[in-house]
Design an enzyme around this catalytic site. Sequence first.
Site, PDB file in Angstrom:
ATOM      1  N   ARG A  66     -11.877  12.037  -9.573  1.00  0.00           N
ATOM      2  CA  ARG A  66     -10.926  12.062 -10.689  1.00  0.00           C
ATOM      3  C   ARG A  66     -10.987  10.694 -11.355  1.00  0.00           C
ATOM      4  O   ARG A  66     -10.717   9.672 -10.716  1.00  0.00           O
ATOM      5  CB  ARG A  66      -9.513  12.367 -10.195  1.00  0.00           C
ATOM      6  N   ASN A 124      -1.979  12.151 -17.341  1.00  0.00           N
ATOM      7  CA  ASN A 124      -1.452  11.741 -16.043  1.00  0.00           C
ATOM      8  C   ASN A 124       0.071  11.645 -16.061  1.00  0.00           C
ATOM      9  O   ASN A 124       0.660  11.067 -16.976  1.00  0.00           O
ATOM     10  CB  ASN A 124      -2.021  10.369 -15.658  1.00  0.00           C
ATOM     11  N   GLU A 125       0.729  12.244 -15.066  1.00  0.00           N
ATOM     12  CA  GLU A 125       2.174  12.115 -14.840  1.00  0.00           C
ATOM     13  C   GLU A 125       2.941  12.030 -16.159  1.00  0.00           C
ATOM     14  O   GLU A 125       3.587  11.014 -16.464  1.00  0.00           O
ATOM     15  CB  GLU A 125       2.438  10.882 -13.974  1.00  0.00           C
ATOM     16  N   TYR A 142       3.813  11.303  -3.034  1.00  0.00           N
ATOM     17  CA  TYR A 142       4.127   9.976  -2.504  1.00  0.00           C
ATOM     18  C   TYR A 142       5.440  10.063  -1.733  1.00  0.00           C
ATOM     19  O   TYR A 142       5.588  10.907  -0.851  1.00  0.00           O
ATOM     20  CB  TYR A 142       4.132   8.947  -3.632  1.00  0.00           C
ATOM     21  N   GLU A 169      -3.012  13.336  -6.504  1.00  0.00           N
ATOM     22  CA  GLU A 169      -2.924  11.973  -5.979  1.00  0.00           C
ATOM     23  C   GLU A 169      -2.078  11.994  -4.727  1.00  0.00           C
ATOM     24  O   GLU A 169      -1.114  12.767  -4.626  1.00  0.00           O
ATOM     25  CB  GLU A 169      -2.246  11.014  -6.974  1.00  0.00           C
ATOM     26  N   HIS A 216       1.462  15.193  -7.441  1.00  0.00           N
ATOM     27  CA  HIS A 216       1.180  13.900  -6.829  1.00  0.00           C
ATOM     28  C   HIS A 216       2.191  13.682  -5.705  1.00  0.00           C
ATOM     29  O   HIS A 216       3.390  13.827  -5.919  1.00  0.00           O
ATOM     30  CB  HIS A 216       1.261  12.783  -7.865  1.00  0.00           C
ATOM     31  N   TRP A 223      -5.628   8.698  -3.778  1.00  0.00           N
ATOM     32  CA  TRP A 223      -5.503   7.493  -4.611  1.00  0.00           C
ATOM     33  C   TRP A 223      -5.664   6.276  -3.722  1.00  0.00           C
ATOM     34  O   TRP A 223      -4.907   6.126  -2.769  1.00  0.00           O
ATOM     35  CB  TRP A 223      -4.129   7.468  -5.297  1.00  0.00           C
TER      36      TRP A 223
END
Length: 390
Positions: free
Chosen positions: A91, A168-169, A237, A264, A235, A293
């Site tokens: 990516r 992205n995001e 986290y 990610e 993503h 990531w």
Amino acid sequence: MRRGGTKSSRRTWLTAAGSALAGVVGLLLPVFGTAGAAQAADSGIHVGNGRIYEANGNEFVMRGVNHAYAWYPGETDAIADIAAKGANTVRVVLSSGDRWTETTSSQLASIVDDCKTSKVICVLEVHDTTGYGEDGAAATLGQAADYWVGVKSALRGQEDYVVVNIGNEPFGNSGYSAWTAATKTAISKLRNAGIENALMVDAPNWGQDWSNTMRDNAASVFASDPRRNTIFSIHMYGVYDTAAEVQGYLNHFVNNGLPIVVGEFGDNHSDGNPDENAIMATARSLRVGYLGWSWSGNGSGVEYLDMVTGFDAGSLTAWGNRFFHGADGIAATSTRATIYGGGGGGGGTGGTAPNGYPYCVNGASSDPDGDGWGWENSRSCVVRGGAADH
């Protein structure tokens, strides 16, 4: 991913992954139901029944790495180095020119060539949209869509090799209720312009969708694509710090026939400690793709997210070693796309090397003398990315 200031509640202020420093290169960082009866485009990378397929009908499960090209365009060996570690997807961070230096059409074509030479699938993303609504410097999804239309010549004919990750995001923790309409409009703009590649759309809330905005509206977004060829990206986290949260989110998409990847994730982050073991194990068991990531170049206190130090492929960090060689990691689960001569199988089975031998499911652990050949199930196998992988 973005670097952020003070975090209060993890549900209200998230330092989600992916944005870079402004000025100085920094952190590399209710419609439920099935996806519907309409079939995806059957050429190039495409979606069917909630799964991702190559043009020949082979299921393709992404196992890859994020690379921050936009801030490190001189690191021209990165894609090849990532591929040599066994990843089947890269990516690539790009810029529409709204926030950082624009990635030109010629640069884009070169990136695609690098991916093809290295035998990986390219997921190309515009990073300027990161945190829109909360970060005043961020671009809109509409601006990102305009960028893609402007570089469509570099995408045309690359449908077998390239997935377009629109932005992205694209929303932070403010105004994210606009995500659904904005995403549908961006998809429409790309399709009306004749872009036929598979599309990928990131979740709001700095990519982590703690509000379940993407989850609850994914079916209608998917149906809005006339090609029925949109993949959803979450993503993971600090919001995903337990196995239950990881499993609950991914299972929702799989159970509803909607294509999902973990676009990610890391093994640590400033907004909490993600459960990388659960992310990787759940992705394997559900045949869901994941993209870690990131390769190298993180800053602003999250250097621990680098997989290698200083873009040196020979200098794996603890996170890099875990990602590539640990349980459910790249060496054990990545299968090269069949368009490059991989053995297919949907990931998790090793696949077949170009020389006809199976890839070692257990990676380098099956090769004690380091010559690229391993031994599993009473026969020789090839260590992906090793000396015998040809």
